[in-house]
Scaffold this active site. Structure first.
Site, PDB file in Angstrom:
ATOM      1  N   ASP A  75      -3.113  11.431 -11.834  1.00 21.75           N
ATOM      2  CA  ASP A  75      -4.123  11.260 -10.896  1.00 21.75           C
ATOM      3  C   ASP A  75      -4.302  12.546 -10.087  1.00 21.75           C
ATOM      4  O   ASP A  75      -3.492  13.737 -10.258  1.00 21.75           O
ATOM      5  CB  ASP A  75      -3.731  10.320  -9.803  1.00 21.75           C
ATOM      6  CG  ASP A  75      -2.337  10.376  -9.326  1.00 21.75           C
ATOM      7  OD1 ASP A  75      -1.717  11.303  -9.452  1.00 21.75           O
ATOM      8  OD2 ASP A  75      -1.773   9.479  -8.720  1.00 21.75           O
ATOM      9  N   ASN A 150       4.091  -0.095  -1.925  1.00 21.73           N
ATOM     10  CA  ASN A 150       3.390  -1.193  -2.013  1.00 21.73           C
ATOM     11  C   ASN A 150       3.081  -1.828  -3.364  1.00 21.73           C
ATOM     12  O   ASN A 150       2.168  -2.450  -3.647  1.00 21.73           O
ATOM     13  CB  ASN A 150       2.044  -0.939  -1.291  1.00 21.73           C
ATOM     14  CG  ASN A 150       1.228   0.398  -2.037  1.00 21.73           C
ATOM     15  OD1 ASN A 150       1.669   0.768  -2.783  1.00 21.73           O
ATOM     16  ND2 ASN A 150      -0.082   0.507  -1.514  1.00 21.73           N
ATOM     17  N   HIS A 152       2.163   0.490  -5.818  1.00 24.10           N
ATOM     18  CA  HIS A 152       1.031   1.136  -6.670  1.00 24.10           C
ATOM     19  C   HIS A 152       1.571   2.149  -7.848  1.00 24.10           C
ATOM     20  O   HIS A 152       2.734   2.499  -7.714  1.00 24.10           O
ATOM     21  CB  HIS A 152       0.168   1.977  -5.786  1.00 24.10           C
ATOM     22  CG  HIS A 152       0.638   3.496  -5.203  1.00 24.10           C
ATOM     23  ND1 HIS A 152       0.275   3.837  -4.154  1.00 24.10           N
ATOM     24  CD2 HIS A 152       1.180   4.326  -5.831  1.00 24.10           C
ATOM     25  CE1 HIS A 152       0.931   5.064  -3.883  1.00 24.10           C
ATOM     26  NE2 HIS A 152       1.354   5.275  -4.977  1.00 24.10           N
ATOM     27  N   GLU A 157      -4.100   1.076  -6.131  1.00 19.34           N
ATOM     28  CA  GLU A 157      -3.628   0.109  -4.985  1.00 19.34           C
ATOM     29  C   GLU A 157      -3.776  -1.172  -5.038  1.00 19.34           C
ATOM     30  O   GLU A 157      -4.435  -1.621  -5.987  1.00 19.34           O
ATOM     31  CB  GLU A 157      -4.315   0.818  -3.686  1.00 19.34           C
ATOM     32  CG  GLU A 157      -4.340   2.215  -3.590  1.00 19.34           C
ATOM     33  CD  GLU A 157      -2.866   2.686  -2.890  1.00 19.34           C
ATOM     34  OE1 GLU A 157      -1.970   1.915  -2.936  1.00 19.34           O
ATOM     35  OE2 GLU A 157      -3.118   3.878  -2.211  1.00 19.34           O
TER      36      GLU A 157
END
Ligand code: GLP
Length: 260
Positions: A75, A150, A152, A157
């Site tokens: 990314d 979280n 990801h 996400e």
């Protein structure tokens, strides 16, 4: 088929990093000796820093040709100029591409270090181009992953579907809060979007190594431990369906995992 989360636990970050580096090195050097192309999907963030350091050390002993070794990153923030110190481009250049090219000039970082262009004017066109680049390379042999607090992976996400492909994604508020540390502690400076390989793109990798270190990762790993099926709420849970995934975590991250 791997349907449970069964991590290998290391005493500390150092041993976790050393092990991950040697797993990668064995695969890369074997392919290079056989004159075969090898593509490693690279992650950024704090977790892989030790792995890259040890991998560079291992490459010091390797005198073979690296011209068929490619890295493709997961990314990049969007928008993000690659010359910015905050870009994942600069992270990769500094921690991996440049040091590797210095010890073994058959690795050309400009050609073989591939990352999404955070300043592309058309984000969807850039995402499509990236998918094509990966395909033309013959796919990803091994994908290295970190994990967000979280759950990801890359910048996928919670809520992202398991078959998503490379594209423009929105960062979760939790991610912005965690990542602001890299932007002088100022959440307003963190880009709110990123270009990221999709979960489907990641799942296409022939092997996956997920690394996690430190107490902040203990809660999400203990949640992973309880799952038997993937859920959209936890992007990393889709890995449960991957046939060849390894989870390397350290004692601190395994705190709650071991309590189960
Ligand atoms: C970042 C990256 C991810 C990374 C994750 C964990 O936002 N986009 O690719 O795996 O968060 O980062 P860290 O390793 O610093 O905990």
């Amino acid at each position: 088929m791997n349907t449970s989360f069964s991590p290998l636990i290391f005493p500390d970050y150092e041993s976790l990093s050393r092990h991950t580096a040697s797993e990668l090195f064995v695969r890369i050097s074997r392919a290079m000796e056989q004159k075969k192309r090898f593509v490693v999907g690279m992650a950024t963030g704090n977790s892989p820093i030790g792995t890259y350091k040890h991998l560079i050390e291992l490459f010091k002993e390797f005198k073979g040709d690296l011209s068929e070794f490619y890295t493709v990153n997961l990314d990049e923030y969007y928008p993000m100029d690659r010359s910015s110190k905050d870009s994942y481009y600069q992270y990769m250049k500094e921690l991996f591409w440049a040091p590797l090219a210095e010890i073994n000039p058959s690795f050309n970082g400009e050609r073989q270090g591939i990352i999404l262009n955070g300043s592309a004017s058309d984000a969807s066109a850039e995402a499509l181009r990236y998918e094509t680049v990966i395909q033309e390379l013959g796919g990803i042999d091994v994908q290295l992953l970190g994990i967000g607090t979280n759950g990801h992976i890359g910048f996928n996400e919670p809520g992202q579907p398991g078959d998503s492909r490379t594209g423009l994604v929105k960062l979760a508020e939790e991610t912005i809060q965690v990542n602001k540390a890299h932007f002088g502690g100022d959440a307003d400076k963190v880009p709110v979007e990123a270009l990221s390989m999709g979960i489907g793109t990641i799942m296409d990798a022939r092997e996956i190594i997920l690394i996690a270190s430190g107490e902040s990762k203990a809660p999400i790993l203990s949640t992973m431990m309880k799952l038997t099926e993937p859920t959209d709420d936890i992007p990393a849970s889709f890995l449960l369906k991957h046939p060849k995934v390894y989870y390397f975590i350290d004692e601190a991250a395994a705190k709650n995992v071991k309590m189960e």
